[in-house]
Design a protein around this motif. Structure first.
Motif, PDB file in Angstrom:
ATOM      1  N   ALA A  38      66.243  91.118  40.793  1.00 54.43           N
ATOM      2  CA  ALA A  38      65.340  90.401  39.841  1.00 54.43           C
ATOM      3  C   ALA A  38      64.182  89.765  40.671  1.00 54.43           C
ATOM      4  CB  ALA A  38      66.311  89.369  39.325  1.00 54.43           C
ATOM      5  N   ASP A  39      64.388  89.626  41.820  1.00 53.22           N
ATOM      6  CA  ASP A  39      63.001  89.044  42.590  1.00 53.22           C
ATOM      7  C   ASP A  39      62.179  90.179  43.116  1.00 53.22           C
ATOM      8  OD1 ASP A  39      64.518  90.561  44.586  1.00 53.22           O
ATOM      9  OD2 ASP A  39      64.527  89.221  46.190  1.00 53.22           O
ATOM     10  N   TYR A  40      62.142  91.451  42.554  1.00 54.91           N
ATOM     11  CA  TYR A  40      61.268  92.519  42.960  1.00 54.91           C
ATOM     12  C   TYR A  40      59.804  92.182  42.445  1.00 54.91           C
ATOM     13  CZ  TYR A  40      59.882  97.544  43.382  1.00 54.91           C
ATOM     14  OH  TYR A  40      59.182  98.648  43.259  1.00 54.91           O
ATOM     15  N   MET A  41      59.466  92.134  41.356  1.00 53.19           N
ATOM     16  CA  MET A  41      58.091  91.616  40.864  1.00 53.19           C
ATOM     17  C   MET A  41      58.568  91.461  39.338  1.00 53.19           C
ATOM     18  SD  MET A  41      55.080  94.099  42.262  1.00 53.19           S
ATOM     19  CE  MET A  41      55.580  95.624  41.882  1.00 53.19           C
ATOM     20  N   GLU A  42      57.596  90.154  38.915  1.00 57.26           N
ATOM     21  CA  GLU A  42      57.707  89.617  37.456  1.00 57.26           C
ATOM     22  C   GLU A  42      57.767  90.911  36.451  1.00 57.26           C
ATOM     23  OE1 GLU A  42      56.252  86.027  35.111  1.00 57.26           O
ATOM     24  OE2 GLU A  42      54.732  87.208  36.209  1.00 57.26           O
ATOM     25  N   ILE A  43      56.792  91.872  36.666  1.00 59.17           N
ATOM     26  CA  ILE A  43      56.528  92.785  35.903  1.00 59.17           C
ATOM     27  C   ILE A  43      57.892  93.775  35.629  1.00 59.17           C
ATOM     28  CG2 ILE A  43      55.654  94.482  37.427  1.00 59.17           C
ATOM     29  CD1 ILE A  43      53.620  95.501  35.233  1.00 59.17           C
ATOM     30  N   CYS A  44      58.843  93.811  36.332  1.00 57.62           N
ATOM     31  CA  CYS A  44      59.811  94.677  36.365  1.00 57.62           C
ATOM     32  C   CYS A  44      60.908  94.117  35.403  1.00 57.62           C
ATOM     33  CB  CYS A  44      60.475  94.624  37.838  1.00 57.62           C
ATOM     34  SG  CYS A  44      59.502  95.658  39.033  1.00 57.62           S
TER      35      CYS A  44
END
Length: 156
Positions: A34-40
């Motif tokens: 979940a901390d990858y990128m907001e767009i994910c």
């Protein structure tokens, strides 16, 4: 059964349930947290942390970004739906390759979290007939990234 035995059984069941919860919560191999990128978080986006590899295997085309996107190199194997990403700069940011598509999943991100000079590989599944654009870039934060257009392809 004695009271002491019941406690041991209850403690064992609680420990088993806790372990099962941890295993169930673990992301699939290559999946982005979940901390990858907001767009994910969008249903139209697929994000993966690439597996570390020694270099690109079979590929059809590569491109490299300029300094503004940390010299990220991205190679694509069209028919294998594979993206390779090389982190080209020791700047503390993860490099990524992005493939946008005119049908199905709008964006596919392949992140290289392994550090400068390393390669990562992601396996995707995309529509062969859709037009695709390839970008390379760096993740600056959860909400911010910098990418540059590299090339387009259609393999259908």
């Amino acid at each position: 059964m004695t009271t002491s035995s019941k406690r041991w059984v209850r403690a064992g069941l609680v420990a088993t349930a806790a372990i099962a919860g941890v295993v169930a919560a673990a992301p699939a191999a290559g999946a982005a947290g979940a901390d990858y990128m907001e767009i994910c978080q969008s249903a139209k986006v697929s994000c993966q942390n690439g597996a570390k590899v020694s270099g690109p295997g079979s590929y059809d085309r590569c491109g490299t970004t300029t300094a503004a996107a940390s010299y990220t190199q991205v190679c694509v194997e069209y028919d294998g739906d594979v993206v390779y990403v090389k982190d080209g700069s020791a700047d503390g940011y993860s490099s990524f390759g992005k493939v946008s598509s005119t049908s199905g999943t709008a964006y596919r991100f392949c992140r290289n979290p392994h550090g400068a000079g390393t390669w990562a590989k992601c396996d995707f599944d995309w529509s062969e007939a859709a037009d695709k654009q390839v970008y390379g870039g760096v993740k600056l934060s959860y909400t911010n990234f910098n990418d540059q257009y590299l090339f387009s392809f259609t393999n259908g």
